[in-house]
Scaffold this motif. Sequence first.
Motif, PDB file in Angstrom:
ATOM      1  N   VAL A  70     -20.737 -58.444  -2.598  1.00  0.00           N
ATOM      2  CA  VAL A  70     -20.066 -57.433  -1.780  1.00  0.00           C
ATOM      3  C   VAL A  70     -20.605 -56.024  -2.018  1.00  0.00           C
ATOM      4  N   TYR A  71     -21.408 -55.841  -3.080  1.00  0.00           N
ATOM      5  CA  TYR A  71     -22.053 -54.549  -3.330  1.00  0.00           C
ATOM      6  C   TYR A  71     -23.485 -54.616  -2.813  1.00  0.00           C
ATOM      7  N   PRO A  72     -23.985 -53.544  -2.199  1.00  0.00           N
ATOM      8  CA  PRO A  72     -25.346 -53.578  -1.677  1.00  0.00           C
ATOM      9  C   PRO A  72     -26.414 -53.533  -2.760  1.00  0.00           C
ATOM     10  N   CYS A  73     -26.084 -52.993  -3.940  1.00  0.00           N
ATOM     11  CA  CYS A  73     -27.044 -52.934  -5.032  1.00  0.00           C
ATOM     12  C   CYS A  73     -26.306 -52.765  -6.355  1.00  0.00           C
ATOM     13  N   SER A  74     -27.040 -52.903  -7.431  1.00  0.00           N
ATOM     14  CA  SER A  74     -26.440 -52.959  -8.764  1.00  0.00           C
ATOM     15  C   SER A  74     -26.398 -51.581  -9.406  1.00  0.00           C
ATOM     16  N   GLU A  75     -25.447 -50.749  -8.985  1.00  0.00           N
ATOM     17  CA  GLU A  75     -25.335 -49.398  -9.514  1.00  0.00           C
ATOM     18  C   GLU A  75     -23.995 -49.184 -10.205  1.00  0.00           C
ATOM     19  N   CYS A  76     -23.951 -48.165 -11.043  1.00  0.00           N
ATOM     20  CA  CYS A  76     -22.719 -47.811 -11.753  1.00  0.00           C
ATOM     21  C   CYS A  76     -22.457 -46.323 -11.577  1.00  0.00           C
ATOM     22  N   PHE A  77     -21.780 -45.990 -10.486  1.00  0.00           N
ATOM     23  CA  PHE A  77     -21.366 -44.609 -10.258  1.00  0.00           C
ATOM     24  C   PHE A  77     -19.974 -44.401 -10.825  1.00  0.00           C
ATOM     25  N   LEU A  78     -19.746 -43.232 -11.417  1.00  0.00           N
ATOM     26  CA  LEU A  78     -18.450 -42.848 -11.962  1.00  0.00           C
ATOM     27  C   LEU A  78     -18.308 -41.340 -11.853  1.00  0.00           C
ATOM     28  N   ARG A  79     -17.089 -40.853 -11.977  1.00  0.00           N
ATOM     29  CA  ARG A  79     -16.902 -39.409 -12.035  1.00  0.00           C
ATOM     30  C   ARG A  79     -17.466 -38.884 -13.356  1.00  0.00           C
ATOM     31  N   VAL A  80     -17.894 -37.633 -13.337  1.00  0.00           N
ATOM     32  CA  VAL A  80     -18.495 -37.019 -14.524  1.00  0.00           C
ATOM     33  C   VAL A  80     -17.594 -37.155 -15.742  1.00  0.00           C
ATOM     34  N   LYS A  81     -16.303 -36.894 -15.585  1.00  0.00           N
ATOM     35  CA  LYS A  81     -15.385 -36.958 -16.733  1.00  0.00           C
ATOM     36  C   LYS A  81     -15.293 -38.374 -17.292  1.00  0.00           C
ATOM     37  N   THR A  82     -15.420 -39.384 -16.432  1.00  0.00           N
ATOM     38  CA  THR A  82     -15.405 -40.766 -16.902  1.00  0.00           C
ATOM     39  C   THR A  82     -16.672 -41.078 -17.681  1.00  0.00           C
ATOM     40  N   VAL A  83     -17.804 -40.609 -17.187  1.00  0.00           N
ATOM     41  CA  VAL A  83     -19.076 -40.828 -17.871  1.00  0.00           C
ATOM     42  C   VAL A  83     -19.058 -40.170 -19.249  1.00  0.00           C
ATOM     43  N   LYS A  84     -18.519 -38.961 -19.339  1.00  0.00           N
ATOM     44  CA  LYS A  84     -18.457 -38.275 -20.633  1.00  0.00           C
ATOM     45  C   LYS A  84     -17.677 -39.095 -21.652  1.00  0.00           C
ATOM     46  N   ALA A  85     -16.537 -39.624 -21.239  1.00  0.00           N
ATOM     47  CA  ALA A  85     -15.711 -40.417 -22.144  1.00  0.00           C
ATOM     48  C   ALA A  85     -16.399 -41.732 -22.503  1.00  0.00           C
ATOM     49  N   LEU A  86     -17.081 -42.331 -21.538  1.00  0.00           N
ATOM     50  CA  LEU A  86     -17.760 -43.610 -21.780  1.00  0.00           C
ATOM     51  C   LEU A  86     -18.943 -43.420 -22.731  1.00  0.00           C
ATOM     52  N   LEU A  87     -19.673 -42.341 -22.572  1.00  0.00           N
ATOM     53  CA  LEU A  87     -20.781 -42.045 -23.480  1.00  0.00           C
ATOM     54  C   LEU A  87     -20.277 -41.841 -24.902  1.00  0.00           C
ATOM     55  N   ALA A  88     -19.139 -41.165 -25.032  1.00  0.00           N
ATOM     56  CA  ALA A  88     -18.567 -40.935 -26.355  1.00  0.00           C
ATOM     57  C   ALA A  88     -18.156 -42.250 -27.008  1.00  0.00           C
ATOM     58  N   ALA A  89     -17.522 -43.131 -26.226  1.00  0.00           N
ATOM     59  CA  ALA A  89     -17.118 -44.429 -26.760  1.00  0.00           C
ATOM     60  C   ALA A  89     -18.337 -45.249 -27.163  1.00  0.00           C
ATOM     61  N   ASN A  90     -19.355 -45.253 -26.318  1.00  0.00           N
ATOM     62  CA  ASN A  90     -20.537 -46.066 -26.610  1.00  0.00           C
ATOM     63  C   ASN A  90     -21.267 -45.571 -27.848  1.00  0.00           C
ATOM     64  N   SER A  91     -21.230 -44.270 -28.096  1.00  0.00           N
ATOM     65  CA  SER A  91     -21.882 -43.743 -29.299  1.00  0.00           C
ATOM     66  C   SER A  91     -21.226 -44.279 -30.560  1.00  0.00           C
ATOM     67  N   VAL A  92     -19.906 -44.479 -30.512  1.00  0.00           N
ATOM     68  CA  VAL A  92     -19.194 -45.063 -31.657  1.00  0.00           C
ATOM     69  C   VAL A  92     -19.590 -46.525 -31.829  1.00  0.00           C
ATOM     70  N   PHE A  93     -19.636 -47.260 -30.728  1.00  0.00           N
ATOM     71  CA  PHE A  93     -20.035 -48.665 -30.815  1.00  0.00           C
ATOM     72  C   PHE A  93     -21.460 -48.802 -31.346  1.00  0.00           C
ATOM     73  N   LEU A  94     -22.353 -47.925 -30.898  1.00  0.00           N
ATOM     74  CA  LEU A  94     -23.744 -47.983 -31.345  1.00  0.00           C
ATOM     75  C   LEU A  94     -23.841 -47.779 -32.857  1.00  0.00           C
ATOM     76  N   GLU A  95     -23.049 -46.879 -33.390  1.00  0.00           N
ATOM     77  CA  GLU A  95     -23.039 -46.638 -34.836  1.00  0.00           C
ATOM     78  C   GLU A  95     -22.631 -47.887 -35.605  1.00  0.00           C
ATOM     79  N   LYS A  96     -21.857 -48.746 -34.947  1.00  0.00           N
ATOM     80  CA  LYS A  96     -21.356 -49.962 -35.585  1.00  0.00           C
ATOM     81  C   LYS A  96     -22.187 -51.200 -35.226  1.00  0.00           C
ATOM     82  N   GLY A  97     -23.293 -50.983 -34.473  1.00  0.00           N
ATOM     83  CA  GLY A  97     -24.205 -52.078 -34.164  1.00  0.00           C
ATOM     84  C   GLY A  97     -23.924 -52.813 -32.875  1.00  0.00           C
ATOM     85  N   PHE A  98     -23.225 -52.158 -31.953  1.00  0.00           N
ATOM     86  CA  PHE A  98     -22.888 -52.787 -30.676  1.00  0.00           C
ATOM     87  C   PHE A  98     -23.109 -51.796 -29.536  1.00  0.00           C
ATOM     88  N   LYS A  99     -23.009 -52.287 -28.315  1.00  0.00           N
ATOM     89  CA  LYS A  99     -23.081 -51.398 -27.152  1.00  0.00           C
ATOM     90  C   LYS A  99     -22.255 -51.989 -26.022  1.00  0.00           C
TER      91      LYS A  99
END
Length: 220
Positions: A70-99
């Motif tokens: 149902v999606y025309p292509c494989s993209e991940c658009f989000l609002r800027v504030k959502t991306v900021k929070a997601l990047l912060a969360a992922n940085s914590v996971f990366l420190e622990k060996g995950f993503k």
Amino acid sequence: MKFKVFLVFIVSGLFFSCKSTYLDSKKSPVLLNISAEKDENSFVNLKNYSNDFVFDMKYATADNFLKEQVYPCSECFLRVKTVKALLAANSVFLEKGFKIKLFDCYRPKAIQEKMWKIVPDANYVANPKKGSIHNRGGAVDITLVDLNGKELDMGTTFDFFGEEASHNFSNLPENVLKNRKFLKEIMLQNNFKSFDSEWWHYNLNGSNTDEISNLKWNCN
């Protein structure tokens, strides 16, 4: 990367502008800095801000509960504030060996309507009249992988519609409960809240008040 086009019409000496309703999926040649984005509510492509996510956008394939792309292509658009929070969360996971591995991000209202036509059941698809947080650019469907790309065992697959997918379901192996708790704790610490019936679904706090969007994307 944001894509803005303005069409200008001249009618009886008057100028009218019409902002494009499309988001550009073209990738930036270099990673962009999310802190440089001043409009917290604008939509951006997560892939332009980090190489540290894994993408498995299920609705851009037929490998989903709808059994239809149902999606025309494989993209991940989000609002800027959502991306900021997601990047912060992922940085914590990366420190622990995950993503973070993503299954779904922003969903235009028109696609919500298409999904509703395929499965008109509010137990599985949000009614487009009400809309979902996905339509507001504040929701992500995710899991975790190790640095070799192997998914952590969460007990069920993504979009499994049964009580076993609930955060409140405890009759699961200890490692599964531990993995779900690990994902949830870090996400909650980074301005997200969980969705009780779906271990994979997280909403940015306050995103329920954002407008439903029908911005579509141009696929390159």
